[in-house]
Design a protein around this motif. Structure first.
Motif, PDB file in Angstrom:
ATOM      1  N   PRO A  87       0.804  -1.233   0.000  1.00 19.79           N
ATOM      2  CA  PRO A  87       0.000   0.000   0.000  1.00 19.79           C
ATOM      3  C   PRO A  87       0.836   1.282   0.000  1.00 19.79           C
ATOM      4  CG  PRO A  87      -0.920  -1.600   1.534  1.00 19.79           C
ATOM      5  CD  PRO A  87       0.394  -2.156   1.087  1.00 19.79           C
ATOM      6  N   SER A  88       1.988   1.280   0.676  1.00 17.83           N
ATOM      7  CA  SER A  88       2.781   2.505   0.765  1.00 17.83           C
ATOM      8  C   SER A  88       3.351   2.946  -0.575  1.00 17.83           C
ATOM      9  CB  SER A  88       3.923   2.326   1.772  1.00 17.83           C
ATOM     10  OG  SER A  88       4.808   1.290   1.345  1.00 17.83           O
ATOM     11  N   LEU A  89       3.366   2.040  -1.575  1.00 18.72           N
ATOM     12  CA  LEU A  89       3.885   2.385  -2.894  1.00 18.72           C
ATOM     13  C   LEU A  89       2.792   2.858  -3.849  1.00 18.72           C
ATOM     14  CD1 LEU A  89       6.435  -0.540  -3.443  1.00 18.72           C
ATOM     15  CD2 LEU A  89       6.890   1.780  -2.622  1.00 18.72           C
ATOM     16  N   GLN A  90       1.533   2.722  -3.458  1.00 15.41           N
ATOM     17  CA  GLN A  90       0.430   3.071  -4.351  1.00 15.41           C
ATOM     18  C   GLN A  90       0.446   4.531  -4.811  1.00 15.41           C
ATOM     19  OE1 GLN A  90      -1.503   0.603  -5.614  1.00 15.41           O
ATOM     20  NE2 GLN A  90      -0.101  -0.672  -4.412  1.00 15.41           N
ATOM     21  N   PRO A  91       0.833   5.506  -3.958  1.00 17.48           N
ATOM     22  CA  PRO A  91       0.859   6.904  -4.429  1.00 17.48           C
ATOM     23  C   PRO A  91       1.813   7.142  -5.599  1.00 17.48           C
ATOM     24  CG  PRO A  91       0.883   6.831  -2.037  1.00 17.48           C
ATOM     25  CD  PRO A  91       1.090   5.424  -2.503  1.00 17.48           C
ATOM     26  N   LEU A  92       2.793   6.262  -5.795  1.00 18.33           N
ATOM     27  CA  LEU A  92       3.738   6.435  -6.893  1.00 18.33           C
ATOM     28  C   LEU A  92       3.231   5.843  -8.207  1.00 18.33           C
ATOM     29  CD1 LEU A  92       7.055   5.495  -5.030  1.00 18.33           C
ATOM     30  CD2 LEU A  92       6.117   7.773  -5.435  1.00 18.33           C
ATOM     31  N   LEU A  93       2.139   5.112  -8.149  1.00 18.99           N
ATOM     32  CA  LEU A  93       1.625   4.397  -9.322  1.00 18.99           C
ATOM     33  C   LEU A  93       0.477   5.192  -9.932  1.00 18.99           C
ATOM     34  CD1 LEU A  93       1.583   0.871  -7.678  1.00 18.99           C
ATOM     35  CD2 LEU A  93       3.430   1.926  -8.994  1.00 18.99           C
ATOM     36  N   ARG A  94       0.728   5.839 -11.057  1.00 22.85           N
ATOM     37  CA  ARG A  94      -0.259   6.742 -11.644  1.00 22.85           C
ATOM     38  C   ARG A  94      -1.444   6.016 -12.267  1.00 22.85           C
ATOM     39  NH1 ARG A  94       3.252  11.430 -14.757  1.00 22.85           N
ATOM     40  NH2 ARG A  94       4.234  12.319 -12.897  1.00 22.85           N
ATOM     41  N   GLU A  95      -1.194   4.853 -12.829  1.00 21.34           N
ATOM     42  CA  GLU A  95      -2.237   4.154 -13.583  1.00 21.34           C
ATOM     43  C   GLU A  95      -2.637   2.850 -12.907  1.00 21.34           C
ATOM     44  OE1 GLU A  95      -3.715   5.403 -16.259  1.00 21.34           O
ATOM     45  OE2 GLU A  95      -2.490   7.224 -16.091  1.00 21.34           O
ATOM     46  N   GLY A  96      -2.766   2.867 -11.586  1.00 24.10           N
ATOM     47  CA  GLY A  96      -3.116   1.653 -10.869  1.00 24.10           C
ATOM     48  C   GLY A  96      -1.886   0.882 -10.444  1.00 24.10           C
ATOM     49  N   SER A  97      -2.103  -0.272  -9.840  1.00 26.09           N
ATOM     50  CA  SER A  97      -1.003  -1.014  -9.224  1.00 26.09           C
ATOM     51  C   SER A  97      -0.213  -1.869 -10.200  1.00 26.09           C
ATOM     52  CB  SER A  97      -1.547  -1.907  -8.104  1.00 26.09           C
ATOM     53  OG  SER A  97      -2.512  -2.817  -8.621  1.00 26.09           O
ATOM     54  N   GLU A  98      -0.699  -2.056 -11.435  1.00 23.46           N
ATOM     55  CA  GLU A  98       0.024  -2.856 -12.420  1.00 23.46           C
ATOM     56  C   GLU A  98       1.022  -1.980 -13.175  1.00 23.46           C
ATOM     57  OE1 GLU A  98      -2.328  -5.167 -15.035  1.00 23.46           O
ATOM     58  OE2 GLU A  98      -3.166  -6.415 -13.435  1.00 23.46           O
ATOM     59  N   VAL A  99       2.291  -2.410 -13.166  1.00 24.05           N
ATOM     60  CA  VAL A  99       3.340  -1.622 -13.811  1.00 24.05           C
ATOM     61  C   VAL A  99       4.265  -2.536 -14.609  1.00 24.05           C
ATOM     62  CG1 VAL A  99       3.333   0.184 -12.043  1.00 24.05           C
ATOM     63  CG2 VAL A  99       4.826  -1.793 -11.776  1.00 24.05           C
ATOM     64  N   PRO A 100       4.833  -2.021 -15.702  1.00 28.01           N
ATOM     65  CA  PRO A 100       5.847  -2.790 -16.422  1.00 28.01           C
ATOM     66  C   PRO A 100       7.174  -2.725 -15.679  1.00 28.01           C
ATOM     67  CG  PRO A 100       5.525  -0.667 -17.479  1.00 28.01           C
ATOM     68  CD  PRO A 100       4.511  -0.756 -16.369  1.00 28.01           C
ATOM     69  N   VAL A 101       7.920  -3.815 -15.709  1.00 30.77           N
ATOM     70  CA  VAL A 101       9.232  -3.879 -15.073  1.00 30.77           C
ATOM     71  C   VAL A 101      10.293  -3.707 -16.165  1.00 30.77           C
ATOM     72  CG1 VAL A 101      10.834  -5.316 -13.750  1.00 30.77           C
ATOM     73  CG2 VAL A 101       8.388  -5.355 -13.232  1.00 30.77           C
ATOM     74  N   GLN A 102      11.108  -2.669 -16.019  1.00 30.11           N
ATOM     75  CA  GLN A 102      12.107  -2.390 -17.053  1.00 30.11           C
ATOM     76  C   GLN A 102      13.251  -3.398 -17.051  1.00 30.11           C
ATOM     77  OE1 GLN A 102      10.501   0.168 -15.521  1.00 30.11           O
ATOM     78  NE2 GLN A 102       9.521   0.842 -17.408  1.00 30.11           N
ATOM     79  N   ARG A 103      13.601  -3.906 -15.853  1.00 27.40           N
ATOM     80  CA  ARG A 103      14.734  -4.831 -15.788  1.00 27.40           C
ATOM     81  C   ARG A 103      14.627  -5.675 -14.517  1.00 27.40           C
ATOM     82  NH1 ARG A 103      20.454  -2.136 -16.391  1.00 27.40           N
ATOM     83  NH2 ARG A 103      19.534  -0.795 -14.796  1.00 27.40           N
ATOM     84  N   VAL A 104      15.001  -6.939 -14.657  1.00 26.13           N
ATOM     85  CA  VAL A 104      15.144  -7.846 -13.513  1.00 26.13           C
ATOM     86  C   VAL A 104      16.632  -8.126 -13.361  1.00 26.13           C
ATOM     87  CG1 VAL A 104      14.578 -10.086 -12.521  1.00 26.13           C
ATOM     88  CG2 VAL A 104      12.918  -8.925 -13.990  1.00 26.13           C
ATOM     89  N   ARG A 105      17.145  -7.951 -12.160  1.00 31.05           N
ATOM     90  CA  ARG A 105      18.551  -8.250 -11.916  1.00 31.05           C
ATOM     91  C   ARG A 105      18.655  -9.480 -11.025  1.00 31.05           C
ATOM     92  NH1 ARG A 105      21.876  -2.578 -11.292  1.00 31.05           N
ATOM     93  NH2 ARG A 105      20.586  -1.367 -12.715  1.00 31.05           N
ATOM     94  N   LEU A 106      19.526 -10.367 -11.425  1.00 36.01           N
ATOM     95  CA  LEU A 106      19.803 -11.587 -10.676  1.00 36.01           C
ATOM     96  C   LEU A 106      21.221 -11.447 -10.127  1.00 36.01           C
ATOM     97  CD1 LEU A 106      18.863 -14.473  -9.933  1.00 36.01           C
ATOM     98  CD2 LEU A 106      19.750 -15.213 -12.147  1.00 36.01           C
ATOM     99  N   ILE A 107      21.337 -11.294  -8.811  1.00 35.05           N
ATOM    100  CA  ILE A 107      22.639 -11.032  -8.198  1.00 35.05           C
ATOM    101  C   ILE A 107      23.035 -12.214  -7.319  1.00 35.05           C
ATOM    102  CG2 ILE A 107      23.989  -9.489  -6.736  1.00 35.05           C
ATOM    103  CD1 ILE A 107      22.197  -7.206  -7.520  1.00 35.05           C
ATOM    104  N   TYR A 108      24.164 -12.834  -7.663  1.00 38.55           N
ATOM    105  CA  TYR A 108      24.686 -13.974  -6.907  1.00 38.55           C
ATOM    106  C   TYR A 108      25.734 -13.513  -5.897  1.00 38.55           C
ATOM    107  CZ  TYR A 108      22.621 -17.163 -10.343  1.00 38.55           C
ATOM    108  OH  TYR A 108      21.737 -17.865 -11.141  1.00 38.55           O
ATOM    109  N   GLU A 109      25.770 -14.206  -4.788  1.00 39.54           N
ATOM    110  CA  GLU A 109      26.828 -13.966  -3.803  1.00 39.54           C
ATOM    111  C   GLU A 109      28.154 -14.480  -4.371  1.00 39.54           C
ATOM    112  OE1 GLU A 109      27.784 -14.699   0.947  1.00 39.54           O
ATOM    113  OE2 GLU A 109      26.027 -15.631   0.024  1.00 39.54           O
ATOM    114  N   GLY A 110      29.209 -13.695  -4.198  1.00 45.26           N
ATOM    115  CA  GLY A 110      30.522 -14.055  -4.723  1.00 45.26           C
ATOM    116  C   GLY A 110      31.407 -14.686  -3.660  1.00 45.26           C
ATOM    117  N   GLY A 111      32.641 -14.214  -3.582  1.00 42.40           N
ATOM    118  CA  GLY A 111      33.586 -14.777  -2.622  1.00 42.40           C
ATOM    119  C   GLY A 111      33.901 -16.223  -2.931  1.00 42.40           C
ATOM    120  N   ASP A 112      33.872 -17.066  -1.925  1.00 44.07           N
ATOM    121  CA  ASP A 112      34.174 -18.490  -2.098  1.00 44.07           C
ATOM    122  C   ASP A 112      33.110 -19.228  -2.901  1.00 44.07           C
ATOM    123  OD1 ASP A 112      36.489 -18.160  -0.633  1.00 44.07           O
ATOM    124  OD2 ASP A 112      35.569 -18.784   1.272  1.00 44.07           O
TER     125      ASP A 112
END
Length: 203
Positions: free
Chosen positions: A150-175
């Motif tokens: 709910p706290s993000l709804q004020p940022l959504l001009r055209e309802g709660s459905e939005v396109p996602v520009q990019r999905v990032r998959l981040i793996y832990e590195g190190g060992d």
């Protein structure tokens, strides 16, 4: 009382007969410890990376490592999102534009964190595992999402459905990072060519 006695017998025997066949017994203490260690490691990586992203968002745009495509990024952790094909899921991190933007929808990106021991995989298995993770990330957190917080709804001009520009998959590195750096780069480049909309990173 009876249930507890039966479970104790199962643990002592190491196997359990069920419908005439042998099945995996309840996890013994060593198994639970290993499982708990993996879960704890994953949660620690998620929290660490969420803080890294929030710190990145606070920098001037030109100095950011991750969020340079945003004017005023808002970083939210564990956000409920819904898609007809996958139901309700929780994105590890959702980044949404708080600054001024043109068009009907703000910029939205989602980030999925993985704490996997990729160092144990050969090149073929590495590509298969990362490809599966990328497809899952796109299926659950990409394309078009219905944002349920709910706290993000004020940022959504055209309802709660939005396109996602990019999905990032981040793996832990190190060992956990593959020892064969060239194989890792080939897998990452291959995935980004085949699975559009997903970017793969290893910390």
């Amino acid at each position: 009382m009876r249930y507890g006695q039966e479970r104790l017998v199962e643990l002592e025997q190491g196997t359990k007969a069920k419908k005439g066949r042998t099945v995996e017994p309840p996890l013994q203490w060593d198994g639970y410890q290993r499982m708990r260690g993996l879960v704890t490691r994953g949660l620690k990586f998620e929290r660490t990376m969420a803080e890294v992203l929030r710190a990145d968002a606070a920098l001037p745009r030109a100095q950011r490592r991750f969020l340079g495509d945003f004017d005023k990024p808002r970083v939210e952790w564990y956000v409920g999102v819904w898609k007809p094909t996958s139901g309700l899921r929780f994105a590890d991190v959702l980044v949404i534009e708080e600054g001024s933007f043109s068009g009907s929808s703000p910029r939205v990106e989602t980030i999925s964190f993985k704490s996997r021991n990729l160092a144990l995989l050969d090149e073929k298995a590495l590509d298969a595992q990362m490809s599966a993770d990328a497809r899952d990330a796109l299926r659950y957190y990409g394309e078009t999402l219905d944002i349920r917080r709910p706290s993000l709804q004020p940022l959504l001009r055209e309802g709660s459905e939005v396109p996602v520009q990019r999905v990032r998959l981040i793996y832990e590195g190190g060992d956990l990072k593959p020892r064969n750096v060239n194989a890792l780069k080939r897998a990452m480049d291959d995935i980004e060519l085949r699975i559009k909309g997903v970017e793969v990173l290893v910390q």
